[in-house]
Design an enzyme around this catalytic site. Structure first.
Site, PDB file in Angstrom:
ATOM      1  N   SER A   8       0.837  -1.199   0.000  1.00  0.00           N
ATOM      2  CA  SER A   8       0.000   0.000   0.000  1.00  0.00           C
ATOM      3  C   SER A   8       0.865   1.239   0.000  1.00  0.00           C
ATOM      4  O   SER A   8       1.915   1.263   0.641  1.00  0.00           O
ATOM      5  CB  SER A   8      -0.874   0.011   1.261  1.00  0.00           C
ATOM      6  OG  SER A   8      -1.533   1.251   1.386  1.00  0.00           O
ATOM      7  N   ASN A  10      -0.597   4.063   0.987  1.00  0.00           N
ATOM      8  CA  ASN A  10      -1.354   4.943   1.879  1.00  0.00           C
ATOM      9  C   ASN A  10      -0.722   4.906   3.284  1.00  0.00           C
ATOM     10  O   ASN A  10      -0.788   3.898   3.995  1.00  0.00           O
ATOM     11  CB  ASN A  10      -2.816   4.451   1.902  1.00  0.00           C
ATOM     12  CG  ASN A  10      -3.715   5.296   2.775  1.00  0.00           C
ATOM     13  OD1 ASN A  10      -3.292   5.801   3.805  1.00  0.00           O
ATOM     14  ND2 ASN A  10      -4.955   5.445   2.359  1.00  0.00           N
ATOM     15  N   ALA A  11      -0.095   6.016   3.670  1.00  0.00           N
ATOM     16  CA  ALA A  11       0.652   6.075   4.942  1.00  0.00           C
ATOM     17  C   ALA A  11      -0.268   5.883   6.154  1.00  0.00           C
ATOM     18  O   ALA A  11       0.158   5.368   7.186  1.00  0.00           O
ATOM     19  CB  ALA A  11       1.381   7.405   5.045  1.00  0.00           C
ATOM     20  N   HIS A  12      -1.540   6.300   6.030  1.00  0.00           N
ATOM     21  CA  HIS A  12      -2.487   6.121   7.144  1.00  0.00           C
ATOM     22  C   HIS A  12      -2.764   4.635   7.386  1.00  0.00           C
ATOM     23  O   HIS A  12      -2.845   4.180   8.522  1.00  0.00           O
ATOM     24  CB  HIS A  12      -3.811   6.837   6.856  1.00  0.00           C
ATOM     25  CG  HIS A  12      -3.669   8.304   6.713  1.00  0.00           C
ATOM     26  ND1 HIS A  12      -3.537   9.146   7.794  1.00  0.00           N
ATOM     27  CD2 HIS A  12      -3.634   9.084   5.616  1.00  0.00           C
ATOM     28  CE1 HIS A  12      -3.432  10.389   7.370  1.00  0.00           C
ATOM     29  NE2 HIS A  12      -3.483  10.379   6.043  1.00  0.00           N
ATOM     30  N   LYS A  13      -2.928   3.902   6.276  1.00  0.00           N
ATOM     31  CA  LYS A  13      -3.153   2.451   6.429  1.00  0.00           C
ATOM     32  C   LYS A  13      -1.948   1.826   7.120  1.00  0.00           C
ATOM     33  O   LYS A  13      -2.087   0.977   7.989  1.00  0.00           O
ATOM     34  CB  LYS A  13      -3.321   1.785   5.058  1.00  0.00           C
ATOM     35  CG  LYS A  13      -4.640   2.051   4.368  1.00  0.00           C
ATOM     36  CD  LYS A  13      -4.687   1.195   3.095  1.00  0.00           C
ATOM     37  CE  LYS A  13      -5.918   1.429   2.268  1.00  0.00           C
ATOM     38  NZ  LYS A  13      -5.900   0.638   1.015  1.00  0.00           N
ATOM     39  N   ASP A  70      -7.676  -3.481   0.663  1.00  0.00           N
ATOM     40  CA  ASP A  70      -8.502  -2.659  -0.221  1.00  0.00           C
ATOM     41  C   ASP A  70      -9.767  -2.334   0.556  1.00  0.00           C
ATOM     42  O   ASP A  70     -10.392  -3.209   1.154  1.00  0.00           O
ATOM     43  CB  ASP A  70      -8.825  -3.357  -1.539  1.00  0.00           C
ATOM     44  CG  ASP A  70      -9.239  -2.322  -2.571  1.00  0.00           C
ATOM     45  OD1 ASP A  70      -8.371  -1.553  -3.037  1.00  0.00           O
ATOM     46  OD2 ASP A  70     -10.448  -2.211  -2.880  1.00  0.00           O
ATOM     47  N   GLY A 150      -9.322  10.114   5.016  1.00  0.00           N
ATOM     48  CA  GLY A 150     -10.425   9.858   4.076  1.00  0.00           C
ATOM     49  C   GLY A 150     -11.758  10.364   4.587  1.00  0.00           C
ATOM     50  O   GLY A 150     -11.902  11.528   4.965  1.00  0.00           O
ATOM     51  N   ASP A 152     -13.405   9.594   7.274  1.00  0.00           N
ATOM     52  CA  ASP A 152     -13.648   9.490   8.724  1.00  0.00           C
ATOM     53  C   ASP A 152     -14.477  10.655   9.295  1.00  0.00           C
ATOM     54  O   ASP A 152     -15.313  10.430  10.176  1.00  0.00           O
ATOM     55  CB  ASP A 152     -12.317   9.387   9.494  1.00  0.00           C
ATOM     56  CG  ASP A 152     -11.708   7.991   9.399  1.00  0.00           C
ATOM     57  OD1 ASP A 152     -12.441   7.036   9.069  1.00  0.00           O
ATOM     58  OD2 ASP A 152     -10.500   7.860   9.651  1.00  0.00           O
ATOM     59  N   HIS A 177     -13.302  -1.205  10.501  1.00  0.00           N
ATOM     60  CA  HIS A 177     -13.414  -2.279   9.496  1.00  0.00           C
ATOM     61  C   HIS A 177     -12.044  -2.957   9.313  1.00  0.00           C
ATOM     62  O   HIS A 177     -11.936  -4.163   9.189  1.00  0.00           O
ATOM     63  CB  HIS A 177     -13.908  -1.685   8.181  1.00  0.00           C
ATOM     64  CG  HIS A 177     -13.194  -0.427   7.744  1.00  0.00           C
ATOM     65  ND1 HIS A 177     -12.932   0.609   8.604  1.00  0.00           N
ATOM     66  CD2 HIS A 177     -12.648  -0.063   6.558  1.00  0.00           C
ATOM     67  CE1 HIS A 177     -12.281   1.557   7.958  1.00  0.00           C
ATOM     68  NE2 HIS A 177     -12.091   1.170   6.712  1.00  0.00           N
TER      69      HIS A 177
HETATM   70  P1  ITT Z   1      -3.459   1.672  -1.582  1.00  0.00           P
HETATM   71  O1  ITT Z   1      -4.339   1.158  -2.712  1.00  0.00           O
HETATM   72  O2  ITT Z   1      -2.093   2.017  -2.029  1.00  0.00           O
HETATM   73  O3  ITT Z   1      -3.509   0.764  -0.387  1.00  0.00           O
HETATM   74  P2  ITT Z   1      -5.508   3.754  -1.370  1.00  0.00           P
HETATM   75  O4  ITT Z   1      -5.730   4.892  -0.433  1.00  0.00           O
HETATM   76  O5  ITT Z   1      -5.609   4.040  -2.854  1.00  0.00           O
HETATM   77  O6  ITT Z   1      -4.082   3.070  -1.040  1.00  0.00           O
HETATM   78  P3  ITT Z   1      -7.804   2.018  -1.618  1.00  0.00           P
HETATM   79  O7  ITT Z   1      -7.687   1.868  -3.079  1.00  0.00           O
HETATM   80  O8  ITT Z   1      -8.089   0.785  -0.794  1.00  0.00           O
HETATM   81  O9  ITT Z   1      -6.487   2.610  -0.962  1.00  0.00           O
HETATM   82  O10 ITT Z   1      -8.899   3.112  -1.313  1.00  0.00           O
HETATM   83  C1  ITT Z   1      -9.370   3.255  -0.033  1.00  0.00           C
HETATM   84  C2  ITT Z   1     -10.113   4.573   0.111  1.00  0.00           C
HETATM   85  O11 ITT Z   1     -11.301   4.328   0.876  1.00  0.00           O
HETATM   86  C3  ITT Z   1      -9.298   5.545   0.922  1.00  0.00           C
HETATM   87  O12 ITT Z   1      -8.452   6.335   0.121  1.00  0.00           O
HETATM   88  C4  ITT Z   1     -10.384   6.338   1.631  1.00  0.00           C
HETATM   89  O13 ITT Z   1     -10.925   7.288   0.791  1.00  0.00           O
HETATM   90  C5  ITT Z   1     -11.450   5.272   1.900  1.00  0.00           C
HETATM   91  N1  ITT Z   1     -11.185   4.618   3.203  1.00  0.00           N
HETATM   92  C6  ITT Z   1     -10.746   3.350   3.417  1.00  0.00           C
HETATM   93  N2  ITT Z   1     -10.549   3.121   4.718  1.00  0.00           N
HETATM   94  C7  ITT Z   1     -10.856   4.260   5.352  1.00  0.00           C
HETATM   95  C8  ITT Z   1     -10.820   4.652   6.695  1.00  0.00           C
HETATM   96  O14 ITT Z   1     -10.394   3.850   7.662  1.00  0.00           O
HETATM   97  N3  ITT Z   1     -11.219   5.887   6.988  1.00  0.00           N
HETATM   98  C9  ITT Z   1     -11.640   6.732   6.038  1.00  0.00           C
HETATM   99  N4  ITT Z   1     -11.664   6.460   4.737  1.00  0.00           N
HETATM  100  C10 ITT Z   1     -11.284   5.222   4.385  1.00  0.00           C
END
Ligand code: ITT
Length: 195
Positions: A8, A10-13, A70, A150, A152, A177
């Site tokens: 990923s 996404n630094a938050h993930k 995802d 995102g 939240d 989740h």
């Molecule tokens: P990677 O694919 O590189 O992991 P990404 O941010 O593009 O990063 P996704 O394709 O899975 O990841 O899209 C997830 C989106 O869904 C994320 O950018 C947020 O907009 C939303 N999302 C997922 N989890 C969330 C959370 O815990 N809180 C708020 N929004 C969330």
């Protein structure tokens, strides 16, 4: 410490997943740690398909245990949209603008039910595993809170009477989740020693 590569950018993930997995003796490596830029085409039609695409892509290149997430928000009033398109929907707008748009469209809507969904794919020794977490909430009436990322600030939890962005990181990581999916993953590690 066991090491897992997180597929990923996404630094938050990364922060959330590391915080949830570190008590299990798992260190989460980021794509940067292995010199990857993190560009994968996510053209699947479900959270599972996209998480599998990301996990397999990096497994082929690194042969390390890989975890991919995802996730997205499903809004009942929009028939589950944006779902897998949550990151890409209205991509010319900032998150604040996207949330304002959603709140504006829904200002008189009674059915405010929404779900956050996370699919976690894990690959180790050529085997693919999957875990899904689903959190029910409501679309808030106003944008509130500074924590998380995102959507939240508009995801309201009735149990807490707060949006997720108003929760501490610790509280979010006990209800989200992502936590629900990772809990299944950790149970599988404990029971079946998949890593
Ligand atoms: P990677 O694919 O590189 O992991 P990404 O941010 O593009 O990063 P996704 O394709 O899975 O990841 O899209 C997830 C989106 O869904 C994320 O950018 C947020 O907009 C939303 N999302 C997922 N989890 C969330 C959370 O815990 N809180 C708020 N929004 C969330």
């Amino acid at each position: 410490m066991k090491e897992i590569l997180l597929a990923s950018s996404n630094a938050h993930k990364k922060e959330e997943i590391s915080a949830i997995l570190s008590p299990f003796g798992i260190k989460v490596l980021s794509l940067k740690d292995v010199g990857e830029k993190g560009e994968v085409r996510e053209n699947g039609h479900s959270f599972k398909e996209n998480a599998d695409i990301k996990a397999l892509h990096y497994y082929k290149r690194h042969k390390l245990p890989i975890i991919a997430d995802d996730s997205g928000i499903e809004i009942s009033y929009f028939g589950g949209y944006p779902g897998v398109l949550s990151a890409r929907f209205m991509s010319h707008l900032s998150y604040r603008e996207k949330m304002e748009l959603i709140l504006d469209i829904m200002k008189d809507v009674k059915d405010r039910k929404a779900y956050f969904v996370a699919h976690i794919s894990f690959i180790n020794d050529g085997k693919l595993y999957g875990y899904e977490g689903r959190l029910e909430g409501e679309i808030a009436k106003k944008i509130k809170g500074e924590n998380g990322f995102g959507y939240d600030p508009i995801f309201y939890l009735i149990e807490y009477q707060k949006t997720i962005a108003e929760l501490s990181d610790e509280d979010k990581n006990h209800v989200s989740h992502r936590y629900l999916a990772l809990k299944e993953f950790c149970d599988d590690i404990k029971k079946n020693h998949i890593i």
